[in-house]
Design a protein around this motif. Structure first.
Motif, short mmCIF file in Angstrom:
data_model
loop_
_atom_site.label_atom_id
_atom_site.label_comp_id
_atom_site.label_asym_id
_atom_site.label_seq_id
_atom_site.Cartn_x
_atom_site.Cartn_y
_atom_site.Cartn_z
N GLY A 62 34.38 33.54 46.02
CA GLY A 62 32.98 33.47 45.64
C GLY A 62 32.28 34.82 45.59
O GLY A 62 31.08 34.90 45.40
N GLU A 63 33.05 35.90 45.76
CA GLU A 63 32.49 37.25 45.71
C GLU A 63 32.32 37.70 44.26
O GLU A 63 33.20 37.44 43.43
N PRO A 64 31.22 38.39 43.94
CA PRO A 64 31.06 38.87 42.57
C PRO A 64 32.05 39.99 42.25
O PRO A 64 32.33 40.84 43.08
N ARG A 65 32.58 39.94 41.06
CA ARG A 65 33.53 40.94 40.56
C ARG A 65 33.11 41.32 39.15
O ARG A 65 32.51 40.54 38.43
N GLY A 66 33.50 42.53 38.75
CA GLY A 66 33.24 42.98 37.40
C GLY A 66 34.55 43.16 36.65
O GLY A 66 35.55 43.57 37.24
N THR A 86 43.29 53.03 30.75
CA THR A 86 43.02 54.10 31.70
C THR A 86 41.62 53.95 32.29
O THR A 86 41.43 54.05 33.50
N VAL A 87 40.63 53.67 31.44
CA VAL A 87 39.26 53.45 31.92
C VAL A 87 39.23 52.26 32.88
O VAL A 87 38.65 52.33 33.96
N GLU A 93 37.18 49.50 40.87
CA GLU A 93 36.44 49.39 42.13
C GLU A 93 34.95 49.58 41.92
O GLU A 93 34.13 48.88 42.52
N LEU A 94 34.58 50.54 41.05
CA LEU A 94 33.16 50.75 40.75
C LEU A 94 32.56 49.51 40.09
O LEU A 94 31.42 49.13 40.39
N LEU A 95 33.31 48.88 39.19
CA LEU A 95 32.81 47.67 38.53
C LEU A 95 32.60 46.53 39.53
O LEU A 95 31.61 45.80 39.43
#
Length: 126
Positions: A62-66, A86-87, A93-95
């Motif tokens: 249930g944790e938000p992820r990008g 690569t991007v 982790e930043l997303l």
């Protein structure tokens, strides 16, 4: 003339509003910093990148992820699959951290076209 005394409940309610406003300001500032870092990492690989298509979703806990969907450019320059991979690897982790601060319906991270951000020097251990 007597002075009106604030009740403990009213004081707690006022404090709640102050803390909530500070929280929202801090969240928005964190989101802006994360977007600048995401832009820097992306433009280090794809200098013509103007924005990212992203998805915010909840993982199995249930944790938000990008999730990166696409790297976009205004120019005729195409983004290769290798560049996009690569991007994706560099900003994963930043997303995920950005997804915590983003609106649930956020689907784009628009770049402010910052000058190239200096990247920290790699530390070499002998």
């Amino acid at each position: 003339m007597g002075r009106w005394a604030e009740t403990p409940y009213a004081r707690a309610q006022r404090r709640r509003e102050q803390v909530h406003d500070a929280f929202l300001d801090a969240r928005d500032e964190l989101r802006a910093v994360l977007e600048d870092l995401i832009e820097g990492e992306t433009r280090a690989v794809c200098p013509a990148a103007t924005d990212l298509d992203v998805e915010v979703y909840a993982d199995e806990l249930g944790e938000p992820r990008g999730r990166l969907i696409a790297v976009n450019t205004d120019e005729d320059e195409e983004v290769t699959d290798e560049q996009e991979d690569t991007v994706r690897d560099q900003i994963v982790e930043l997303l995920d951290e950005w997804a915590v601060t983003a609106n649930a319906d956020s689907v784009t991270i628009c770049f402010r076209q910052l000058p190239a951000l200096p990247r920290p020097a790699a530390t070499v251990t002998p």
